[in-house]
Design an enzyme around this catalytic site. Structure first.
Site, mmCIF file in Angstrom:
data_model
loop_
_atom_site.group_PDB
_atom_site.id
_atom_site.type_symbol
_atom_site.label_atom_id
_atom_site.label_comp_id
_atom_site.label_asym_id
_atom_site.label_seq_id
_atom_site.Cartn_x
_atom_site.Cartn_y
_atom_site.Cartn_z
ATOM 1 N N HIS A 42 -84.202 -41.464 102.175
ATOM 2 C CA HIS A 42 -82.787 -41.194 101.916
ATOM 3 C C HIS A 42 -82.047 -41.235 103.246
ATOM 4 C CE1 HIS A 42 -79.644 -38.287 99.907
ATOM 5 N NE2 HIS A 42 -79.076 -39.340 100.472
ATOM 6 N N GLU A 69 -82.642 -44.399 98.970
ATOM 7 C CA GLU A 69 -81.702 -43.477 98.345
ATOM 8 C C GLU A 69 -80.464 -43.390 99.227
ATOM 9 O OE1 GLU A 69 -84.707 -40.411 96.030
ATOM 10 O OE2 GLU A 69 -83.787 -39.785 97.917
ATOM 11 N N HIS A 190 -87.682 -35.049 91.703
ATOM 12 C CA HIS A 190 -87.002 -33.875 92.260
ATOM 13 C C HIS A 190 -87.729 -32.611 91.824
ATOM 14 C CE1 HIS A 190 -83.752 -32.356 94.743
ATOM 15 N NE2 HIS A 190 -83.744 -31.289 93.955
#
Length: 236
Positions: A42, A69, A190
């Protein structure tokens, strides 16, 4: 079910002392050699863990799949087009949050998503949307041209009551089934760890899970290779 390893927190540890080690690129290679089907990173707007140079090196070295991400901004779109990851996952982003706190609000951002995803597709980059497991979000994901959805498992990971856990698993199952019916590919992530991921295996439509913090935490104690292999054993 496949495993994609998020290596953000290797960079978090490195950046704690502004050093060069541990190296997220080396960690990614070890994860691949140990059986990971993809690498996730990310690139946040504040660059709190992964840096631009990390992304460049990951693109040059990752042999499986590189999933970037990122927030839905002009800057990140330009970086994605230049770097050409195998997949872009659009996520919500707040500077004050410790980690991504929920799915992207695809319903209110629908009109912005259509041209954004289209431009990425024109450059050969498929898009995944990190969303809450709701019929409304999945319907919008189909309408805006996403290739994948990543179902947010954060709520599931926090539940303690067996009844509530079962209800959330059913919600994830229904969402995954609907996404598959609409022709979307389905992944999840997640909050998943070595205790709660096995139940996600029950949802056959989910082809891959993305795991970061729990796996990196385990890797600090037993090494990246063994941490990856242990998670893969749980998924098989």
């Amino acid at each position: 079910m496949r495993l994609a390893v998020n290596i953000d927190h290797i960079a978090t540890l490195r950046n704690a002392r502004q050093e060069t080690q541990p190296d997220p690129v080396t960690a990614a290679r070890l994860a691949e050699l140990s059986g990971a089907s993809g690498i996730v990173c990310h690139l946040r707007e504040d660059r709190r863990h992964i840096k631009d140079r990390d992304l460049e090196l990951l693109r040059a070295t990752v042999q499986t799949k590189l999933d970037l991400e990122m927030a839905m901004t002009k800057e990140m779109k330009a970086i994605a087009i230049k770097t050409k990851p195998d997949l872009v996952t659009l996520v919500p982003e707040k500077r004050q949050e410790l980690t991504t706190e929920g799915g992207l609000d695809v319903i209110t951002r629908k009109d912005d998503l259509i041209p954004y995803i289209d431009e990425l597709q024109q450059h050969g980059i498929p898009t995944s949307l990190f969303i809450e497991p709701t019929p409304e979000a999945i319907t919008v994901a189909t309408e805006v041209g996403a290739a994948f959805v990543e179902l947010h498992t954060g709520k599931y990971s926090l539940l303690k009551s067996p009844k509530e856990i079962e209800a959330e698993l059913l919600r994830l199952q229904d969402a995954a089934s609907l996404a598959k019916k609409f022709g979307l590919r389905v992944v999840a992530g997640h909050g998943l760890n070595y205790e709660n991921t096995a139940e996600i295996k029950r949802i056959k439509e989910i082809e891959e899970v993305s795991i970061g913090h729990a796996l990196i935490a385990r890797a600090t104690l037993m090494g990246m290779s063994e941490a990856v292999k242990e998670m893969i054993r749980l998924l098989q």
